[in-house]
Design an enzyme around this catalytic site. Structure first.
Site, PDB file in Angstrom:
ATOM      1  N   LEU A  35       0.705  -1.288  -0.112  1.00 57.96           N
ATOM      2  CA  LEU A  35       0.085   0.042   0.111  1.00 57.96           C
ATOM      3  C   LEU A  35       1.181   1.234  -0.218  1.00 57.96           C
ATOM      4  CD1 LEU A  35      -3.010  -1.007   2.371  1.00 57.96           C
ATOM      5  CD2 LEU A  35      -2.875  -1.192  -0.149  1.00 57.96           C
ATOM      6  N   LEU A  52      10.793   0.668  13.255  1.00 57.79           N
ATOM      7  CA  LEU A  52       9.994   1.275  14.270  1.00 57.79           C
ATOM      8  C   LEU A  52       9.891   0.721  15.615  1.00 57.79           C
ATOM      9  CD1 LEU A  52       6.652   0.434  11.999  1.00 57.79           C
ATOM     10  CD2 LEU A  52       7.405   2.981  12.681  1.00 57.79           C
ATOM     11  N   GLY A  72       4.764  -1.916   9.493  1.00 52.82           N
ATOM     12  CA  GLY A  72       4.635  -3.093  10.435  1.00 52.82           C
ATOM     13  C   GLY A  72       4.605  -4.354   9.735  1.00 52.82           C
ATOM     14  N   ASN A  96      -9.118  -5.274   9.718  1.00 55.17           N
ATOM     15  CA  ASN A  96     -10.404  -6.318   9.824  1.00 55.17           C
ATOM     16  C   ASN A  96     -10.190  -7.245  10.748  1.00 55.17           C
ATOM     17  OD1 ASN A  96     -10.273  -8.812   8.197  1.00 55.17           O
ATOM     18  ND2 ASN A  96      -9.257  -7.243   6.914  1.00 55.17           N
ATOM     19  N   HIS A  97      -8.758  -7.698  10.970  1.00 57.00           N
ATOM     20  CA  HIS A  97      -8.197  -8.576  11.962  1.00 57.00           C
ATOM     21  C   HIS A  97      -8.569  -8.247  13.301  1.00 57.00           C
ATOM     22  CE1 HIS A  97      -7.919 -11.299   8.531  1.00 57.00           C
ATOM     23  NE2 HIS A  97      -7.141 -10.409   8.043  1.00 57.00           N
ATOM     24  N   TYR A 147      -1.553 -11.169  15.127  1.00 61.20           N
ATOM     25  CA  TYR A 147      -1.509  -9.744  14.283  1.00 61.20           C
ATOM     26  C   TYR A 147      -2.774  -9.047  14.587  1.00 61.20           C
ATOM     27  CZ  TYR A 147      -2.463  -7.115   9.996  1.00 61.20           C
ATOM     28  OH  TYR A 147      -2.833  -6.184   9.184  1.00 61.20           O
ATOM     29  N   ARG A 180     -14.527 -14.273  -0.261  1.00 63.41           N
ATOM     30  CA  ARG A 180     -14.443 -13.451   0.951  1.00 63.41           C
ATOM     31  C   ARG A 180     -14.114 -12.157   0.663  1.00 63.41           C
ATOM     32  NH1 ARG A 180     -10.205 -11.625   3.989  1.00 63.41           N
ATOM     33  NH2 ARG A 180     -10.644 -10.914   6.168  1.00 63.41           N
TER      34      ARG A 180
HETATM   35  P1  NAI Z   1       3.250  -4.736   3.613  1.00 66.64           P
HETATM   36  O1  NAI Z   1       3.781  -5.882   4.319  1.00 66.64           O
HETATM   37  O2  NAI Z   1       3.108  -4.840   2.045  1.00 66.64           O
HETATM   38  O3  NAI Z   1       3.923  -3.305   4.054  1.00 66.64           O
HETATM   39  C1  NAI Z   1       4.105  -3.218   5.392  1.00 66.64           C
HETATM   40  C2  NAI Z   1       5.751  -2.386   5.390  1.00 66.64           C
HETATM   41  O4  NAI Z   1       6.208  -2.260   6.700  1.00 66.64           O
HETATM   42  C3  NAI Z   1       6.745  -3.118   4.670  1.00 66.64           C
HETATM   43  O5  NAI Z   1       7.303  -2.427   3.672  1.00 66.64           O
HETATM   44  C4  NAI Z   1       7.729  -3.627   5.830  1.00 66.64           C
HETATM   45  O6  NAI Z   1       9.080  -3.538   5.267  1.00 66.64           O
HETATM   46  C5  NAI Z   1       7.449  -2.543   6.749  1.00 66.64           C
HETATM   47  N1  NAI Z   1       7.636  -2.733   8.121  1.00 66.64           N
HETATM   48  C6  NAI Z   1       7.713  -4.029   8.970  1.00 66.64           C
HETATM   49  N2  NAI Z   1       8.298  -4.070  10.026  1.00 66.64           N
HETATM   50  C7  NAI Z   1       8.794  -2.828  10.067  1.00 66.64           C
HETATM   51  C8  NAI Z   1       9.396  -2.122  11.130  1.00 66.64           C
HETATM   52  N3  NAI Z   1       9.593  -3.026  12.217  1.00 66.64           N
HETATM   53  N4  NAI Z   1       9.793  -1.002  11.044  1.00 66.64           N
HETATM   54  C9  NAI Z   1       9.372  -0.219   9.939  1.00 66.64           C
HETATM   55  N5  NAI Z   1       8.920  -0.752   9.215  1.00 66.64           N
HETATM   56  C10 NAI Z   1       8.348  -1.959   8.879  1.00 66.64           C
HETATM   57  O7  NAI Z   1       1.754  -4.447   4.022  1.00 66.64           O
HETATM   58  P2  NAI Z   1       0.502  -3.591   3.322  1.00 66.64           P
HETATM   59  O8  NAI Z   1      -0.399  -4.502   2.197  1.00 66.64           O
HETATM   60  O9  NAI Z   1       1.080  -2.555   2.429  1.00 66.64           O
HETATM   61  O10 NAI Z   1      -0.356  -2.964   4.442  1.00 66.64           O
HETATM   62  C11 NAI Z   1       0.165  -1.627   4.983  1.00 66.64           C
HETATM   63  C12 NAI Z   1      -0.517  -1.546   6.341  1.00 66.64           C
HETATM   64  O11 NAI Z   1      -2.107  -1.626   6.134  1.00 66.64           O
HETATM   65  C13 NAI Z   1      -0.150  -2.798   7.546  1.00 66.64           C
HETATM   66  O12 NAI Z   1      -0.042  -1.963   8.751  1.00 66.64           O
HETATM   67  C14 NAI Z   1      -1.352  -3.652   7.384  1.00 66.64           C
HETATM   68  O13 NAI Z   1      -1.406  -4.251   8.443  1.00 66.64           O
HETATM   69  C15 NAI Z   1      -2.357  -2.824   7.136  1.00 66.64           C
HETATM   70  N6  NAI Z   1      -3.386  -3.439   6.277  1.00 66.64           N
HETATM   71  C16 NAI Z   1      -3.441  -3.591   5.090  1.00 66.64           C
HETATM   72  C17 NAI Z   1      -4.395  -4.364   4.250  1.00 66.64           C
HETATM   73  C18 NAI Z   1      -4.399  -4.809   2.693  1.00 66.64           C
HETATM   74  O14 NAI Z   1      -5.522  -5.064   2.425  1.00 66.64           O
HETATM   75  N7  NAI Z   1      -3.264  -4.345   2.110  1.00 66.64           N
HETATM   76  C19 NAI Z   1      -5.749  -4.838   4.994  1.00 66.64           C
HETATM   77  C20 NAI Z   1      -5.604  -4.338   6.507  1.00 66.64           C
HETATM   78  C21 NAI Z   1      -4.546  -3.734   7.195  1.00 66.64           C
HETATM   79  C1  15L Z   2      -4.838  -7.610   6.510  1.00 66.22           C
HETATM   80  O1  15L Z   2      -4.961  -7.163   7.481  1.00 66.22           O
HETATM   81  C2  15L Z   2      -3.486  -7.966   5.792  1.00 66.22           C
HETATM   82  O2  15L Z   2      -2.508  -6.989   5.835  1.00 66.22           O
HETATM   83  C3  15L Z   2      -3.857  -8.001   4.180  1.00 66.22           C
HETATM   84  O3  15L Z   2      -2.515  -8.725   3.688  1.00 66.22           O
HETATM   85  C4  15L Z   2      -5.046  -9.074   3.781  1.00 66.22           C
HETATM   86  O4  15L Z   2      -4.785 -10.275   4.347  1.00 66.22           O
HETATM   87  C5  15L Z   2      -6.305  -8.398   4.743  1.00 66.22           C
HETATM   88  O5  15L Z   2      -5.855  -8.266   5.949  1.00 66.22           O
HETATM   89  C6  15L Z   2      -7.464  -9.159   4.599  1.00 66.22           C
HETATM   90  O6  15L Z   2      -8.149  -9.579   5.365  1.00 66.22           O
HETATM   91  O7  15L Z   2      -7.671  -9.540   3.234  1.00 66.22           O
END
Ligand code: NAI
Ligand code: 15L
Length: 274
Positions: A24, A61, A82, A121-122, A145, A183
């Protein structure tokens, strides 16, 4: 808003995007540029060269001193950094629990007043798919998580009550180019709707501590955003255009499959195994 508004340039002087190297983060990198003179991008991994209007700060972080420096001069934060899937408790604790605690301490020191927290959503994944939840529904995490996202939501609530820092916690559903399974027909959030939701959350005059579900205008919904009308978010996309990808069959969804009974889907199966 008055205290964060930059009268001469773009609405904000400097926005910080954490998790900028993630899925994202890459989507948002260019999209958020109209909102700030400078976008500070941060991640634990290398992000290469800064482009125009950007600053890049590589930072874990979990490293408190580094996070305090990271927040210097920042008006608003999009916290997307994260661990984003189920893992063992220890790495989740470092990145998502200690990481969020460090972030809020740093926000307070820096005087930053507005945060958008990428919750998930988790945080509510152990609710059944027959329920419709709103911002007041109890949390029911489906994984370590999800539990870490509940912590983040409560940390931001505490810092709002204690110091007045405003946070919008976005319980993102599934934000990908298109739903990857049946889903996600319920949880889908298009990239355009995500961007619009972030814009609303950043620019609403007063948000206090808000919890909003990050979903497009999907047909089959488990979540109700009517309590957060103050954000003014109106999704324009819908998973409906992908319905042909997931026709109902006798085999799927199987009615006794936990991943279809609970909103969190397969995350329920990824948690601790004893
Ligand atoms: P992603 O895993 O692709 O990106 C997360 C980024 O955080 C990675 O680039 C990673 O290197 C960085 N990261 C991990 N540990 C770290 C640390 N200790 N310090 C600094 N950076 C760190 O995940 P995505 O899909 O881009 O999601 C972004 C955020 O949105 C996350 O917090 C995720 O939990 C949340 N999210 C995403 C969803 C989705 O559908 N993509 C759904 C629900 C929540
Ligand atoms: C999340 O929280 C995850 O970051 C993402 O990778 C997807 O698995 C999403 O939920 C989901 O529920 O589809």
């Amino acid at each position: 808003m008055a205290e964060v508004e930059n009268k001469v340039g773009k609405p904000f002087k400097r926005i910080l995007l954490t998790g900028a190297a993630g899925g994202l983060g890459k989507v948002l990198r260019e999209r958020i540029k109209p909102w700030a003179d400078v976008v500070r991008l941060s991640d634990v991994v290398d992000m290469g060269e800064a482009r125009e209007g950007e600053e890049i700060v590589q930072c874990d972080l979990a490293d408190k001193e580094a996070v305090i420096k990271l927040l210097e001069g920042v008006d608003a934060v999009l916290h997307f950094g994260g661990i984003s899937t189920e893992k063992a408790f220890e790495p989740i604790m470092q990145a998502n629990i200690l990481g969020v605690a460090n972030l809020y301490e740093a926000l307070h020191k820096a005087g930053t007043k507005r945060v958008i927290f990428a919750s998930s959503n988790h945080a509510i994944g152990y609710h059944r798919t027959t329920e419709v939840l709103d911002a007041n529904s109890p949390t029911r995490p489906d994984s370590y998580y999800g539990l870490s996202k509940v912590f983040g939501e409560q940390m931001s609530r505490y810092y709002h009550d204690r110091f007045g820092i405003e946070t919008v916690c976005v319980r993102i559903g599934s934000s990908f180019p298109e739903p990857a399974n049946k889903r996600m027909m319920s949880t889908y959030l298009s990239y355009d709707d995500l961007t619009e939701l972030l814009r609303c959350a950043l620019f609403a005059p007063r948000v206090g501590h808000t919890i909003v579900y990050g979903m497009s205008d999907n047909d089959s919904v488990w979540w109700d955003n009517r309590l957060v009308a103050h954000l003014g978010f109106k999704p324009k996309d819908s998973s409906r255009k992908f319905a042909h990808l997931f026709p109902d069959t006798a085999e799927y969804p199987a009615p006794d499959d936990v991943t279809t009974i609970y909103q969190g889907g397969k995350f329920l199966l990824d948690g601790p195994q004893y």
